[in-house]
Design an enzyme around this catalytic site. Structure first.
Site, PDB file in Angstrom:
ATOM      1  N   SER A  19       8.329   1.861   1.849  1.00  0.00           N
ATOM      2  CA  SER A  19       9.197   1.381   0.767  1.00  0.00           C
ATOM      3  C   SER A  19       9.358   2.428  -0.325  1.00  0.00           C
ATOM      4  O   SER A  19      10.468   2.644  -0.823  1.00  0.00           O
ATOM      5  CB  SER A  19       8.655   0.082   0.179  1.00  0.00           C
ATOM      6  OG  SER A  19       8.713  -0.952   1.133  1.00  0.00           O
ATOM      7  N   ARG A  70       1.452  -0.367   4.532  1.00  0.00           N
ATOM      8  CA  ARG A  70       1.000   0.486   3.426  1.00  0.00           C
ATOM      9  C   ARG A  70       1.062   1.981   3.766  1.00  0.00           C
ATOM     10  O   ARG A  70       0.276   2.774   3.269  1.00  0.00           O
ATOM     11  CB  ARG A  70      -0.421   0.120   2.978  1.00  0.00           C
ATOM     12  CG  ARG A  70      -0.578  -1.298   2.514  1.00  0.00           C
ATOM     13  CD  ARG A  70       0.099  -1.505   1.162  1.00  0.00           C
ATOM     14  NE  ARG A  70       0.052  -2.895   0.783  1.00  0.00           N
ATOM     15  CZ  ARG A  70       1.081  -3.745   0.891  1.00  0.00           C
ATOM     16  NH1 ARG A  70       2.228  -3.328   1.375  1.00  0.00           N
ATOM     17  NH2 ARG A  70       0.973  -4.985   0.504  1.00  0.00           N
ATOM     18  N   HIS A  90       6.892  -5.571  -5.862  1.00  0.00           N
ATOM     19  CA  HIS A  90       8.012  -4.749  -5.389  1.00  0.00           C
ATOM     20  C   HIS A  90       9.092  -4.636  -6.461  1.00  0.00           C
ATOM     21  O   HIS A  90       9.632  -3.554  -6.680  1.00  0.00           O
ATOM     22  CB  HIS A  90       8.604  -5.323  -4.101  1.00  0.00           C
ATOM     23  CG  HIS A  90       7.958  -4.797  -2.862  1.00  0.00           C
ATOM     24  ND1 HIS A  90       8.321  -3.602  -2.290  1.00  0.00           N
ATOM     25  CD2 HIS A  90       6.983  -5.294  -2.084  1.00  0.00           C
ATOM     26  CE1 HIS A  90       7.595  -3.389  -1.214  1.00  0.00           C
ATOM     27  NE2 HIS A  90       6.763  -4.402  -1.061  1.00  0.00           N
TER      28      HIS A  90
END
Length: 167
Positions: free
Chosen positions: A14, A10, A48
């Protein structure tokens, strides 16, 4: 061209990788490496997917990433940790065999004339794994991270959503 983005869970890896991919291409590829292990993973995968819009081409591939032709494309590989997990499980926790197979596949993939962005977890900075299997996987992850980082043209470490350029 190879970009490598690492950091803790986290940490924003991404999101940063997706922003980078979209800055390099109007139609990037998202190469997802996760197996569909259970309901929790299904939720993570769906979350995602929801982060990406119609500009993205989504491909799911557990291990044989080089089986796809990515010529002249920008490819976000998310993530190395889950990709390595697939090798590790399939080799019954054999670190040497997993590392050899992953390096071979990485080399085959990156021979393609494409831009790759690899997302990986830096798991060796947390608490010491309590099990032998956990310690083995931490070693595997660390060695593969080093391998990718050496090959990368650009490397970033994410801290609380902030990218720190390593090279």
């Amino acid at each position: 061209m190879i970009y490598y983005i690492t950091g803790g869970q986290r940490s924003g890896k991404s999101s940063y990788g997706q922003q980078l991919a979209l800055s390099l291409s109007d139609e990037p590829v998202y190469l997802a490496t996760s197996r569909h292990w259970d309901g929790d993973y299904e939720k993570r995968i769906e979350r995602h997917k929801a982060d990406r819009d119609e500009r993205w081409t989504n491909i799911e591939e557990e291990k044989a990433l080089s089986n796809h032709d990515f010529s002249e494309q920008v490819v976000l590989v998310d993530c190395v940790t889950l990709w390595l997990t697939n090798y590790f499980v399939d080799t019954k926790n054999d670190v040497d065999q997993s590392l050899e197979q992953a390096k071979r596949e990485f080399n085959l993939l990156t021979e393609q004339k494409a831009t790759f962005i690899f997302i990986s977890n830096e798991i060796g900075m947390g608490t010491h794994a309590h099990t032998e299997v956990g310690r083995k996987f931490t070693d595997l992850q660390g060695w593969m991270n080093q391998y990718i980082a050496r090959k990368a043209d650009h490397a970033y470490f994410m801290i609380s959503g902030i990218p720190t350029k390593l090279k």
